[in-house]
Enzyme design. Structure first.
Site, PDB file in Angstrom:
ATOM      1  N   GLY A  70      23.658 -30.588   1.271  1.00  0.00           N
ATOM      2  CA  GLY A  70      23.358 -30.893   2.926  1.00  0.00           C
ATOM      3  C   GLY A  70      23.283 -32.257   3.218  1.00  0.00           C
ATOM      4  O   GLY A  70      23.761 -32.587   4.301  1.00  0.00           O
ATOM      5  N   GLN A 179      20.415 -24.264   7.549  1.00  0.00           N
ATOM      6  CA  GLN A 179      19.558 -23.109   7.379  1.00  0.00           C
ATOM      7  C   GLN A 179      20.029 -21.707   8.330  1.00  0.00           C
ATOM      8  O   GLN A 179      19.321 -20.710   8.363  1.00  0.00           O
ATOM      9  CB  GLN A 179      18.346 -23.530   8.183  1.00  0.00           C
ATOM     10  CG  GLN A 179      17.411 -24.418   7.282  1.00  0.00           C
ATOM     11  CD  GLN A 179      16.677 -23.826   5.981  1.00  0.00           C
ATOM     12  OE1 GLN A 179      16.938 -22.723   5.898  1.00  0.00           O
ATOM     13  NE2 GLN A 179      16.502 -24.697   5.179  1.00  0.00           N
ATOM     14  N   THR A 237      35.647 -36.901  -8.532  1.00  0.00           N
ATOM     15  CA  THR A 237      36.062 -35.735  -9.042  1.00  0.00           C
ATOM     16  C   THR A 237      35.445 -34.498  -8.724  1.00  0.00           C
ATOM     17  O   THR A 237      34.154 -34.497  -8.723  1.00  0.00           O
ATOM     18  CB  THR A 237      36.222 -35.525 -10.712  1.00  0.00           C
ATOM     19  OG1 THR A 237      36.922 -36.751 -11.172  1.00  0.00           O
ATOM     20  CG2 THR A 237      36.763 -34.515 -11.196  1.00  0.00           C
ATOM     21  N   CYS A 325      10.772 -31.217   1.579  1.00  0.00           N
ATOM     22  CA  CYS A 325      10.688 -32.821   1.353  1.00  0.00           C
ATOM     23  C   CYS A 325       9.333 -33.295   1.882  1.00  0.00           C
ATOM     24  O   CYS A 325       9.080 -34.424   1.340  1.00  0.00           O
ATOM     25  CB  CYS A 325      11.987 -33.487   2.133  1.00  0.00           C
ATOM     26  SG  CYS A 325      13.446 -32.404   1.835  1.00  0.00           S
TER      27      CYS A 325
HETATM   28  N1  PLP Z   1      19.201 -29.777   6.608  1.00  0.00           N
HETATM   29  C1  PLP Z   1      18.208 -28.746   6.675  1.00  0.00           C
HETATM   30  C2  PLP Z   1      17.962 -28.041   7.931  1.00  0.00           C
HETATM   31  C3  PLP Z   1      17.566 -28.321   5.260  1.00  0.00           C
HETATM   32  O1  PLP Z   1      16.778 -27.600   5.351  1.00  0.00           O
HETATM   33  C4  PLP Z   1      17.916 -29.065   4.171  1.00  0.00           C
HETATM   34  C5  PLP Z   1      17.161 -28.715   3.052  1.00  0.00           C
HETATM   35  O2  PLP Z   1      16.149 -28.369   3.339  1.00  0.00           O
HETATM   36  C6  PLP Z   1      18.936 -30.098   4.161  1.00  0.00           C
HETATM   37  C7  PLP Z   1      19.575 -30.501   5.591  1.00  0.00           C
HETATM   38  C8  PLP Z   1      19.257 -30.840   3.062  1.00  0.00           C
HETATM   39  O3  PLP Z   1      19.978 -30.204   2.286  1.00  0.00           O
HETATM   40  P1  PLP Z   1      20.058 -30.466   0.782  1.00  0.00           P
HETATM   41  O4  PLP Z   1      18.837 -30.258   0.060  1.00  0.00           O
HETATM   42  O5  PLP Z   1      21.130 -29.808   0.148  1.00  0.00           O
HETATM   43  O6  PLP Z   1      20.373 -32.149   0.851  1.00  0.00           O
END
Ligand code: PLP
Length: 394
Positions: A70, A179, A237, A325
């Protein structure tokens, strides 16, 4: 173990793993090669693109590119649009975005972009008037998440798109849909979205695979430059096994949408109402409507969230005090701060996020054990007078 942290990541569905296995073992060909052996791998990409197109109701599978997560989808979308439209320098986002958008915007601000961060009210709803007033002829991009990872609050994406396009039809609209994927229906055409990012590991595919929708009218400068994969929009790739897994997960998610919005929601509501009923110093940090069906964010007043998590963890229960995070830091969540959650509750806020694998027995167990945990922690809180006053109020 009782896993109630599905907004952080999800369990890989057995059917997903099964779909991936051939491409992790015997079918290891590079999908870009010319020989027959690579046919199956290149077909995986073609089929998966079709599935993701259907998942978000894009017009054409050419509008889908595969990414690693993401965060990469968001970075590719945002930097891609800005680098393609270098003359414009005004960008907009919300105060409650995931760090993959918010930290990028803060970096861009240092690089000379003028940034507007749109606020939310105490229910977590976006200030649409502030958004409307912020858009001008120099606005190149608006980036707004579809649902918040910490609270589950859903933003009115179609309305937001209408506001953007009525103020400046040239402005591009990126939606972080990480989400909502698998939790509510997604329709990029109906919603008027230009770019949209999803991440496989939030809907029972493995970590390390995502997708980005870029509609045919939107041009970007690629973030990763190299070979001609993904129509020149993302070199490297392709991760064939993981893409096969994400496509399977998307199929299962489409089939399971009804279950999410009925059964998963019922269990979430049961957990939430029981906690609010049985624990006097618990408060719901959001409004009750406009939320994804699997998430609740509850503040326990005058106690420390980390302590709650440790006690839950001792019983094998996984939950979270903020996004994955930011947990690890004791700073209160930027999302709850933007919502003006009172300081008495912000440090004791816990997110519970369910999935289709969550059972009633698990929810009942948490409902049984949590009041005891909170009572134990509350007893050692230095705020006994305030707690007594709160008890009398309830
Ligand atoms: N956006 C949202 C709303 C998320 O909750 C998250 C991950 O918690 C991300 C982006 C990032 O996704 P990824 O962990 O796949 O980089």
């Amino acid at each position: 173990m009782i896993y109630l942290d599905n907004n952080a990541t999800t369990k890989i569905d057995d059917k997903v793993l099964e779909a991936m296995m051939p491409y992790l073992t015997t079918e290891y060909a590079n999908p870009s090669s010319m020989y027959n052996f690579s046919k199956k791998a290149s077909n995986v990409l073609k089929d998966a693109r079709g599935v993701i197109k259907d998942f978000i109701n894009a017009k054409d599978e050419k509008e889908i590119i595969f990414t690693s997560c993401g965060s990469e989808s968001a970075n590719t979308a945002i930097k891609g649009v800005l680098n393609y439209n270098k003359s414009k320098k005004h960008i907009i986002t919300s105060k409650v975005e995931h760090p993959c958008v918010l930290n990028l915007y803060q970096t861009l601000e240092k690089q000379g972009y003028k940034v507007d961060y749109i606020g939310v009210n105490s229910n977590g709803d976006l200030d649409l008037e502030q958004l409307e007033n912020a858009i001008n002829s120099d606005t190149v991009l608006v980036s707004i998440m579809w649902a918040n990872n910490e609270t589950g609050v859903i933003f009115p994406i179609q309305k937001i798109s209408e506001i953007i396009k009525s103020k400046n039809p040239e402005t591009k609209f990126f939606v972080d849909a990480v989400q909502v994927a698998g939790k509510i229906p997604m329709d990029v055409q109906e919603m008027g979205i230009d770019l949209l990012g999803i991440s496989g590991h939030k809907f029972h595919a493995p970590k390390g695979v995502g997708a980005l929708y870029i509609n045919s009218k939107t041009l970007i400068t690629p973030l990763i430059v190299g070979g001609h994969q993904e129509r020149g929009k993302r070199a490297g790739t392709e991760n064939v096994p993981y893409i096969a897994g994400m496509a399977k997960a998307a199929e299962l998610a489409m089939d399971g949408l009804k279950y999410e919005t009925t059964e998963v929601k019922r269990l979430r509501d049961k957990l939430e109402t029981t906690i609010l009923k049985r624990i006097y110093n618990a408060r719901l940090n959001t409004g009750v409507t406009n939320r994804v069906p699997n998430t609740t964010n509850i503040g326990f007043e005058y106690v420390e969230g980390e302590l709650i998590l440790l006690h839950l963890s001792d019983l094998g229960i996984c939950a979270s005090s903020g996004s994955a995070c930011t947990s690890g830091s004791l700073e209160p969540s930027h999302v709850l701060r933007a919502m003006n959650v009172p300081f008495t509750a912000i440090h004791g806020s816990i997110r519970f996020s369910l999935s289709r694998f969550t059972t009633e027995k698990e929810i009942d167990y948490v409902c049984d054990k949590l009041p005891e945990i909170i009572e134990k922690i509350t007893a050692i809180s230095p705020y006994q007078d305030e707690l007594d006053a709160l008890k009398k109020l309830k």
